[in-house]
Write a protein that holds these residues in place. Structure first.
Motif, PDB file in Angstrom:
ATOM      1  N   ILE A 140       0.854  -1.066  -0.160  1.00 34.85           N
ATOM      2  CA  ILE A 140       0.124   0.006   0.157  1.00 34.85           C
ATOM      3  C   ILE A 140       0.943   1.324  -0.040  1.00 34.85           C
ATOM      4  O   ILE A 140       0.569   2.088  -0.872  1.00 34.85           O
ATOM      5  CB  ILE A 140      -0.971  -0.008   1.302  1.00 34.85           C
ATOM      6  CG1 ILE A 140      -2.246  -1.030   1.016  1.00 34.85           C
ATOM      7  CG2 ILE A 140      -1.761   1.327   1.390  1.00 34.85           C
ATOM      8  CD1 ILE A 140      -3.032  -1.178   2.137  1.00 34.85           C
ATOM      9  N   VAL A 141       1.970   1.232   0.818  1.00 39.78           N
ATOM     10  CA  VAL A 141       2.760   2.659   0.954  1.00 39.78           C
ATOM     11  C   VAL A 141       3.440   2.878  -0.296  1.00 39.78           C
ATOM     12  O   VAL A 141       3.677   3.727  -0.877  1.00 39.78           O
ATOM     13  CB  VAL A 141       3.519   2.367   2.083  1.00 39.78           C
ATOM     14  CG1 VAL A 141       4.836   1.567   2.000  1.00 39.78           C
ATOM     15  CG2 VAL A 141       4.250   3.955   2.508  1.00 39.78           C
ATOM     16  N   SER A 142       3.866   1.622  -1.244  1.00 41.84           N
ATOM     17  CA  SER A 142       4.631   1.722  -2.200  1.00 41.84           C
ATOM     18  C   SER A 142       3.687   2.212  -3.428  1.00 41.84           C
ATOM     19  O   SER A 142       3.797   3.233  -4.198  1.00 41.84           O
ATOM     20  CB  SER A 142       5.206   0.442  -2.618  1.00 41.84           C
ATOM     21  OG  SER A 142       6.076  -0.255  -1.669  1.00 41.84           O
ATOM     22  N   GLU A 143       2.302   1.502  -3.625  1.00 47.40           N
ATOM     23  CA  GLU A 143       1.585   2.116  -4.622  1.00 47.40           C
ATOM     24  C   GLU A 143       1.131   3.573  -4.239  1.00 47.40           C
ATOM     25  O   GLU A 143       0.960   4.220  -5.212  1.00 47.40           O
ATOM     26  CB  GLU A 143       0.211   1.240  -4.402  1.00 47.40           C
ATOM     27  CG  GLU A 143       0.488  -0.158  -4.902  1.00 47.40           C
ATOM     28  CD  GLU A 143       0.705  -0.151  -6.501  1.00 47.40           C
ATOM     29  OE1 GLU A 143       0.382   0.522  -7.071  1.00 47.40           O
ATOM     30  OE2 GLU A 143       1.636  -1.344  -6.906  1.00 47.40           O
ATOM     31  N   ALA A 144       0.980   3.840  -2.907  1.00 48.13           N
ATOM     32  CA  ALA A 144       0.363   5.266  -2.660  1.00 48.13           C
ATOM     33  C   ALA A 144       1.480   6.448  -3.030  1.00 48.13           C
ATOM     34  O   ALA A 144       1.342   7.349  -3.579  1.00 48.13           O
ATOM     35  CB  ALA A 144       0.436   5.234  -1.079  1.00 48.13           C
ATOM     36  N   THR A 145       2.862   5.945  -2.880  1.00 50.51           N
ATOM     37  CA  THR A 145       3.918   6.884  -3.256  1.00 50.51           C
ATOM     38  C   THR A 145       4.007   7.014  -4.933  1.00 50.51           C
ATOM     39  O   THR A 145       4.284   8.096  -5.261  1.00 50.51           O
ATOM     40  CB  THR A 145       5.270   6.223  -2.749  1.00 50.51           C
ATOM     41  OG1 THR A 145       5.079   6.167  -1.309  1.00 50.51           O
ATOM     42  CG2 THR A 145       6.380   7.012  -3.000  1.00 50.51           C
ATOM     43  N   LYS A 146       3.716   5.825  -5.354  1.00 50.13           N
ATOM     44  CA  LYS A 146       3.881   6.082  -7.077  1.00 50.13           C
ATOM     45  C   LYS A 146       2.584   6.669  -7.532  1.00 50.13           C
ATOM     46  O   LYS A 146       3.084   7.544  -8.370  1.00 50.13           O
ATOM     47  CB  LYS A 146       3.780   4.451  -7.592  1.00 50.13           C
ATOM     48  CG  LYS A 146       5.176   3.644  -7.376  1.00 50.13           C
ATOM     49  CD  LYS A 146       5.409   2.381  -8.065  1.00 50.13           C
ATOM     50  CE  LYS A 146       4.077   1.607  -7.587  1.00 50.13           C
ATOM     51  NZ  LYS A 146       4.344   0.124  -8.351  1.00 50.13           N
ATOM     52  N   SER A 147       1.557   6.826  -7.022  1.00 51.41           N
ATOM     53  CA  SER A 147       0.294   7.460  -7.418  1.00 51.41           C
ATOM     54  C   SER A 147       0.529   8.852  -7.120  1.00 51.41           C
ATOM     55  O   SER A 147       0.523   9.664  -7.884  1.00 51.41           O
ATOM     56  CB  SER A 147      -0.872   6.662  -6.719  1.00 51.41           C
ATOM     57  OG  SER A 147      -1.766   7.744  -7.193  1.00 51.41           O
TER      58      SER A 147
END
Length: 346
Positions: A140-147
């Motif tokens: 989640i934190v990775s996807e949130a950062t990329k987005s």
């Protein structure tokens, strides 16, 4: 589904930062600055989305041949009270708004990623459950950062992510694109393994947003001090570990994350003078802040008892004044009465 690398007991999720450059190299300054700002965004989202519950390291993985791709990995080692933060309306809303999917979706994806590691286990063991939660948090934190690095300010405003409330994230994003803009060879950026670069050089300025002035803290937030009995569910015997905290359940049944600052306690640990059990019980004198009825920043100042052993007496007011400054004494909470600590702070 891409293979998920594993490093010991850490759950891993990769954030590729793919640079569109004419040659397969990047100046060290650009590499360091963009990676540092990506790390700053991850740290800020961990605080905003998870209340800092995800303990992790940022690793740099080897680049792939034939491109310049920074491959950062979020390596989660513990996830604390992660699901408590995600199950709130605010946490779930931010995750869905940023990534396009609710937390349950990412938990399912994490399960598929970990299928080989889980093997033929018929039921989730505590180790599997912990690893699943950590993998979900890292994902989640990775996807949130990329987005977040790609979304326009108008899109972010619609989901409640605005520069005033998320200043750290926006400040890091600004610095990220300033570093890209300063390197004239960078023609675009992508955040996947494909050779697609959706963020063009002309977008760097658009993604740089004006920040409000930093808000001044008008009054020091006082510490609350209490004595309580804690059942330890996840200890951390590595004193120098700044990522992972101790986890336990207080006398009112609430999960708590905390750090132990008692020098005498750590001296006993060093001399192996304590007798740990599977689930240890500690009586502690701790200090913490509260915000919106939530307890945070918990520091164990004195371990008064450990299992059957009495270790110390509580610090007196003079000692507490010297350590904490202004504070409120809530007394002994080890009885776990109905009007518990959380109720008093709400």
């Amino acid at each position: 589904m891409a293979e998920v690398p594993t490093f010991g007991e850490r759950a891993i999720e990769i954030i590729p930062i793919h640079f569109d450059v004419p040659e397969h190299y990047l100046p060290l300054k650009t590499f360091i600055e963009t990676a540092a700002q990506a790390e700053a965004i991850i740290a800020a989202f961990n605080e905003h989305l998870f209340d800092g519950a995800l303990a992790y390291q940022i690793l740099v993985l080897p680049p792939e041949i034939g491109s310049f791709k920074t491959r950062l990995a979020v390596a989660a080692t513990a996830c604390g009270l992660l699901w408590g933060a995600l199950e709130s309306d605010i946490g779930a809303g931010f995750v869905k708004g940023l990534t396009g999917f609710p937390p349950d979706h990412w938990a399912e994806v994490a399960g598929h990623q970990m299928a080989e590691w889980i093997g033929d286990a018929m039921a989730p063991t505590p180790a599997i459950q912990e690893r699943m939660e950590c993998q979900t948090g890292a994902l989640i934190v990775s996807e949130a950062t990329k987005s977040f690095l790609q979304k326009d300010i108008s899109e972010l405003n619609k989901i409640g992510i605005r520069p005033r409330q998320f200043r750290e994230e926006f400040e890091a994003r600004n610095k990220f694109y300033e570093a890209c803009s300063a390197d004239r060879n960078v023609k675009g950026i992508g955040f996947s393994d494909s050779n697609e670069f959706p963020i063009k050089r002309s977008d760097f300025g658009r993604l740089h947003v004006a920040l409000p002035p930093k808000e001044k803290v008008l009054e020091e937030v006082p510490w609350h001090v209490a004595t309580d009995t804690v059942t330890v569910t996840s200890p951390n015997w590595e004193r120098g570990d700044q990522q992972r905290q101790w986890k336990g359940r207080d006398s009112s049944g609430h999960d708590r994350l905390f750090r132990i600052e008692d020098e005498d306690f750590w001296r006993l640990v060093a001399h192996q003078s304590l007798k740990p059990h599977i689930f240890d019980t500690m009586k502690v004198q701790w200090a913490f802040h509260s915000e919106g009825g939530r307890v945070k920043d918990t520091r164990v100042l004195r371990v008064l008892a450990y299992n059957e052993s009495t270790l110390a007496t509580p610090l007196d007011r003079n000692a507490l004044d010297a350590i904490l400054g202004r504070h409120n004494d809530l007394g002994d909470r080890s009885g776990g009465s109905e009007s518990d600590l959380f109720g008093r702070l709400s």
